[in-house]
Design a protein around this motif. Structure first.
Motif, PDB file in Angstrom:
ATOM      1  N   THR A  26     -30.359 -15.715  41.470  1.00  0.00           N
ATOM      2  CA  THR A  26     -30.457 -16.180  40.087  1.00  0.00           C
ATOM      3  C   THR A  26     -30.069 -15.065  39.123  1.00  0.00           C
ATOM      4  O   THR A  26     -29.329 -15.294  38.153  1.00  0.00           O
ATOM      5  CB  THR A  26     -31.887 -16.689  39.788  1.00  0.00           C
ATOM      6  OG1 THR A  26     -32.180 -17.783  40.664  1.00  0.00           O
ATOM      7  CG2 THR A  26     -32.024 -17.152  38.352  1.00  0.00           C
ATOM      8  N   ASN A  27     -30.538 -13.853  39.386  1.00  0.00           N
ATOM      9  CA  ASN A  27     -30.159 -12.723  38.539  1.00  0.00           C
ATOM     10  C   ASN A  27     -28.678 -12.398  38.677  1.00  0.00           C
ATOM     11  O   ASN A  27     -28.006 -12.077  37.698  1.00  0.00           O
ATOM     12  CB  ASN A  27     -31.013 -11.497  38.857  1.00  0.00           C
ATOM     13  CG  ASN A  27     -32.373 -11.554  38.194  1.00  0.00           C
ATOM     14  OD1 ASN A  27     -32.575 -12.269  37.211  1.00  0.00           O
ATOM     15  ND2 ASN A  27     -33.334 -10.816  38.731  1.00  0.00           N
ATOM     16  N   ALA A  28     -28.160 -12.489  39.904  1.00  0.00           N
ATOM     17  CA  ALA A  28     -26.727 -12.230  40.130  1.00  0.00           C
ATOM     18  C   ALA A  28     -25.866 -13.252  39.396  1.00  0.00           C
ATOM     19  O   ALA A  28     -24.724 -12.956  39.017  1.00  0.00           O
ATOM     20  CB  ALA A  28     -26.416 -12.248  41.626  1.00  0.00           C
ATOM     21  N   ARG A  29     -26.414 -14.437  39.193  1.00  0.00           N
ATOM     22  CA  ARG A  29     -25.699 -15.480  38.445  1.00  0.00           C
ATOM     23  C   ARG A  29     -25.838 -15.318  36.932  1.00  0.00           C
ATOM     24  O   ARG A  29     -25.287 -16.105  36.178  1.00  0.00           O
ATOM     25  CB  ARG A  29     -26.246 -16.865  38.839  1.00  0.00           C
ATOM     26  CG  ARG A  29     -25.861 -17.354  40.229  1.00  0.00           C
ATOM     27  CD  ARG A  29     -26.653 -18.608  40.581  1.00  0.00           C
ATOM     28  NE  ARG A  29     -26.142 -19.288  41.763  1.00  0.00           N
ATOM     29  CZ  ARG A  29     -26.730 -20.346  42.345  1.00  0.00           C
ATOM     30  NH1 ARG A  29     -27.860 -20.823  41.825  1.00  0.00           N
ATOM     31  NH2 ARG A  29     -26.194 -20.913  43.402  1.00  0.00           N
ATOM     32  N   GLY A  30     -26.611 -14.332  36.515  1.00  0.00           N
ATOM     33  CA  GLY A  30     -26.783 -14.113  35.085  1.00  0.00           C
ATOM     34  C   GLY A  30     -28.125 -14.544  34.554  1.00  0.00           C
ATOM     35  O   GLY A  30     -28.345 -14.590  33.339  1.00  0.00           O
ATOM     36  N   GLY A  31     -29.051 -14.888  35.453  1.00  0.00           N
ATOM     37  CA  GLY A  31     -30.386 -15.308  35.040  1.00  0.00           C
ATOM     38  C   GLY A  31     -30.440 -16.781  34.681  1.00  0.00           C
ATOM     39  O   GLY A  31     -29.545 -17.553  35.024  1.00  0.00           O
ATOM     40  N   ILE A  32     -31.496 -17.149  33.985  1.00  0.00           N
ATOM     41  CA  ILE A  32     -31.694 -18.539  33.556  1.00  0.00           C
ATOM     42  C   ILE A  32     -31.247 -18.620  32.100  1.00  0.00           C
ATOM     43  O   ILE A  32     -31.984 -18.230  31.199  1.00  0.00           O
ATOM     44  CB  ILE A  32     -33.174 -18.963  33.704  1.00  0.00           C
ATOM     45  CG1 ILE A  32     -33.707 -18.641  35.102  1.00  0.00           C
ATOM     46  CG2 ILE A  32     -33.315 -20.460  33.413  1.00  0.00           C
ATOM     47  CD1 ILE A  32     -35.206 -18.813  35.254  1.00  0.00           C
ATOM     48  N   ASN A  33     -30.025 -19.053  31.895  1.00  0.00           N
ATOM     49  CA  ASN A  33     -29.433 -19.036  30.541  1.00  0.00           C
ATOM     50  C   ASN A  33     -29.543 -17.645  29.919  1.00  0.00           C
ATOM     51  O   ASN A  33     -29.846 -17.483  28.741  1.00  0.00           O
ATOM     52  CB  ASN A  33     -30.101 -20.075  29.630  1.00  0.00           C
ATOM     53  CG  ASN A  33     -29.766 -21.495  30.046  1.00  0.00           C
ATOM     54  OD1 ASN A  33     -28.619 -21.793  30.399  1.00  0.00           O
ATOM     55  ND2 ASN A  33     -30.752 -22.374  30.008  1.00  0.00           N
ATOM     56  N   GLY A  34     -29.309 -16.638  30.758  1.00  0.00           N
ATOM     57  CA  GLY A  34     -29.336 -15.260  30.278  1.00  0.00           C
ATOM     58  C   GLY A  34     -30.650 -14.540  30.467  1.00  0.00           C
ATOM     59  O   GLY A  34     -30.711 -13.316  30.355  1.00  0.00           O
ATOM     60  N   VAL A  35     -31.722 -15.265  30.751  1.00  0.00           N
ATOM     61  CA  VAL A  35     -33.029 -14.635  30.975  1.00  0.00           C
ATOM     62  C   VAL A  35     -33.130 -14.203  32.435  1.00  0.00           C
ATOM     63  O   VAL A  35     -33.080 -15.037  33.341  1.00  0.00           O
ATOM     64  CB  VAL A  35     -34.185 -15.607  30.642  1.00  0.00           C
ATOM     65  CG1 VAL A  35     -35.530 -14.966  30.970  1.00  0.00           C
ATOM     66  CG2 VAL A  35     -34.141 -16.007  29.176  1.00  0.00           C
ATOM     67  N   LYS A  36     -33.263 -12.912  32.654  1.00  0.00           N
ATOM     68  CA  LYS A  36     -33.400 -12.404  34.015  1.00  0.00           C
ATOM     69  C   LYS A  36     -34.803 -12.708  34.547  1.00  0.00           C
ATOM     70  O   LYS A  36     -35.747 -12.857  33.765  1.00  0.00           O
ATOM     71  CB  LYS A  36     -33.143 -10.894  34.066  1.00  0.00           C
ATOM     72  CG  LYS A  36     -31.685 -10.507  33.799  1.00  0.00           C
ATOM     73  CD  LYS A  36     -30.760 -11.106  34.847  1.00  0.00           C
ATOM     74  CE  LYS A  36     -29.301 -10.701  34.646  1.00  0.00           C
ATOM     75  NZ  LYS A  36     -29.026  -9.332  35.126  1.00  0.00           N
ATOM     76  N   VAL A  37     -34.921 -12.799  35.864  1.00  0.00           N
ATOM     77  CA  VAL A  37     -36.220 -13.071  36.463  1.00  0.00           C
ATOM     78  C   VAL A  37     -36.768 -11.796  37.095  1.00  0.00           C
ATOM     79  O   VAL A  37     -36.019 -10.944  37.561  1.00  0.00           O
ATOM     80  CB  VAL A  37     -36.151 -14.207  37.514  1.00  0.00           C
ATOM     81  CG1 VAL A  37     -35.532 -15.457  36.928  1.00  0.00           C
ATOM     82  CG2 VAL A  37     -35.366 -13.788  38.750  1.00  0.00           C
ATOM     83  N   SER A  38     -38.078 -11.681  37.096  1.00  0.00           N
ATOM     84  CA  SER A  38     -38.754 -10.609  37.823  1.00  0.00           C
ATOM     85  C   SER A  38     -39.767 -11.258  38.748  1.00  0.00           C
ATOM     86  O   SER A  38     -40.154 -12.419  38.553  1.00  0.00           O
ATOM     87  CB  SER A  38     -39.442  -9.639  36.860  1.00  0.00           C
ATOM     88  OG  SER A  38     -40.489 -10.288  36.153  1.00  0.00           O
ATOM     89  N   PHE A  39     -40.173 -10.532  39.762  1.00  0.00           N
ATOM     90  CA  PHE A  39     -41.120 -11.099  40.722  1.00  0.00           C
ATOM     91  C   PHE A  39     -41.944 -10.000  41.351  1.00  0.00           C
ATOM     92  O   PHE A  39     -41.567  -8.814  41.319  1.00  0.00           O
ATOM     93  CB  PHE A  39     -40.381 -11.897  41.806  1.00  0.00           C
ATOM     94  CG  PHE A  39     -39.420 -11.075  42.637  1.00  0.00           C
ATOM     95  CD1 PHE A  39     -39.843 -10.428  43.789  1.00  0.00           C
ATOM     96  CD2 PHE A  39     -38.090 -10.939  42.251  1.00  0.00           C
ATOM     97  CE1 PHE A  39     -38.963  -9.670  44.548  1.00  0.00           C
ATOM     98  CE2 PHE A  39     -37.203 -10.180  42.998  1.00  0.00           C
ATOM     99  CZ  PHE A  39     -37.641  -9.541  44.149  1.00  0.00           C
ATOM    100  N   GLU A  40     -43.067 -10.396  41.907  1.00  0.00           N
ATOM    101  CA  GLU A  40     -43.914  -9.469  42.663  1.00  0.00           C
ATOM    102  C   GLU A  40     -44.571 -10.230  43.788  1.00  0.00           C
ATOM    103  O   GLU A  40     -45.130 -11.304  43.572  1.00  0.00           O
ATOM    104  CB  GLU A  40     -44.976  -8.846  41.756  1.00  0.00           C
ATOM    105  CG  GLU A  40     -45.844  -7.818  42.483  1.00  0.00           C
ATOM    106  CD  GLU A  40     -46.867  -7.151  41.566  1.00  0.00           C
ATOM    107  OE1 GLU A  40     -47.945  -6.763  42.083  1.00  0.00           O
ATOM    108  OE2 GLU A  40     -46.599  -7.036  40.359  1.00  0.00           O
TER     109      GLU A  40
END
Length: 445
Positions: free
Chosen positions: A63-77
């Protein structure tokens, strides 16, 4: 005095700089959508939990490699639960407020789901329980925060009976047949029982219930009963080592593997690899997808994630059954946020409460699924205020000794049977918890 003033000025400057850094960090953090990832990479269920977790995390990376969600990057833990309910609750409490707040939790355990169902409404954090959890949580008018997207255990049990009836030549041929349910003695394993009892009453087959104690390595007494009673079919509601143990015991007692049907958590490569040719003929109902090595999304992950040295696990598991399950679950999480952005602002981080609206208004058309790389993998899913599941399709695949191959057409769960059961169970839950069904106006919130 000058030294004191200089020290004070230095301290104030440092504090201001720290404040600026904090503000910058908070701003940067606010531009990321946080997804907690409950996993079990250790313990008795790790062989099955690991590929799911790897698929889940790889999709977030994609998802981040695709540019995120309409530009919003994702983070996770990640947080390790070991498939234990108490540890799952601890992980939930630890992560729910981090990084601006959790978007959604996916417990990957029916026991943890039961516990978090009590907490989610207060914390306003949705739960996705794709293919597990409480079957009655399909009813969004009672379970506002639960989303058993794409299937419940009642869907799995119903479609399995449909498949067996088709093999036998019709529902009338089920009369007098013996069907044994070998199940993990936990909330997970007990979930299909009401549906199977309903179908048994309708069609006249004999249902025997054979619980297996966690983690499932001791089944000799169970298979002794099977050898004595000679059921026509065995349904395997197992997870982890329980599945391979069941297949080994079936082989040892001479029970035909082609008469065995697993739930979708009992039909993956870790379940059969140690048995190999001895598991040939074993079947499992699948929550739409199976092993999908040729799916476009798999090729994209290999290209954009693994080829860059960012893969979460081994390359050769990409596209396997449980890896795809994790991939699918993460896709649901991401696409719910995308749906929420359509209402609350494209390119904005959404809250858990806003994400909940997105999951309730999810509309994954075939065109959208194809664009996401899931062409040929799954069918459309569309949720609503009343229906938090969105699809009830399944199909059977069979182990041919070296790989799983599709062995049935698509089945759709019989809503005439399931809907009354869902409503009755949801109403019972609501009465016990002293909560009211949602007002239709609440569906717009």
């Amino acid at each position: 005095m000058k030294l004191r003033q200089l020290a004070l000025a230095t301290a104030l400057t440092a504090a201001a700089a720290a404040g600026a850094l904090t503000s910058t960090a908070a701003f940067a953090q606010a531009k990321e959508q946080f997804f907690p990832v409950l996993v079990y990479r250790t313990g008795a269920y790790a062989p099955n939990g690991v590929p799911f977790a790897n698929g889940y995390v790889d999709y977030l990376k994609l998802t981040n490699a695709r540019g995120g969600i309409n530009g919003v990057k994702v983070s996770f833990e990640e947080c390790e639960t070991g498939y234990a309910t108490d540890r799952g609750v601890e992980c939930y409490e630890r992560l729910k407020g981090k990084n601006g707040g959790a978007t959604v939790f996916q417990p990957l355990s029916t026991g943890i789901t039961f516990a978090l169902t009590e907490k989610a409404p207060t914390d306003k954090i949705p739960l996705i329980t794709a293919g597990y959890g409480r079957s009655e949580s399909q009813d969004g008018m009672v379970f506002k925060w639960n989303f058993p997207l794409s299937g419940t255990y009642w869907v799995a049990a119903d479609t399995l009976i449909q498949h067996i009836a088709k093999k036998e030549g019709g529902y009338d041929k089920l009369k007098g047949k013996k069907i044994a349910l070998v199940y993990h003695d936990s909330p997970f394993g007990k979930e299909p029982i009401p549906l199977l009892q309903e179908r048994a009453a309708m069609h006249g087959f004999q249902l025997s219930l054979l619980p297996v104690t966690h983690p499932g390595v001791e089944q000799k007494a169970t298979w002794l009963q099977i050898r004595q009673n000679r059921p026509d079919y065995v349904l395997n509601w197992g997870w982890g080592v329980m599945n391979s143990t069941a297949l080994k015991e079936a082989q040892a007692t001479g029970y035909p593997r082609e008469k065995m049907y697993g739930v979708w958590w009992a039909g993956a490569e870790p379940d059969v690899k140690d048995v190999g040719a001895g598991a040939k003929g074993y079947n499992a109902i699948m929550m739409q997808h199976g092993a999908e090595p040729n799916a476009p999304v798999v090729k994209e992950i290999l290209e954009k994630v693994h080829a860059k040295g960012q893969g979460t696990g081994p390359k050769d598991e990409v596209g396997q059954v449980l890896y795809m399950r994790g991939l699918q679950a993460a896709m649901f999480a991401v696409e719910g946020v995308r749906a929420a952005q359509e209402r609350f602002g494209k390119g904005k981080v959404v809250t858990g409460e806003q994400a909940r609206w997105g999951y309730e208004n999810l509309n994954l058309t075939q065109a959208k699924l194809d664009a996401l790389g899931f062409k040929g993998v799954m069918r459309p899913i569309s949720t609503s205020c009343a229906d938090h599941m969105g699809a009830s399709w399944a199909r059977v695949h069979t182990w041919d000794g070296s790989k799983f191959v599709w062995s049935s057409d698509w089945y759709q769960a019989d809503e005439q049977i399931i809907k009354p059961m869902v409503k009755a169970a949801a109403d019972k839950y609501a009465a016990e918890k002293k909560i009211s069904r949602r007002d239709p106006k609440d569906c717009q919130s």
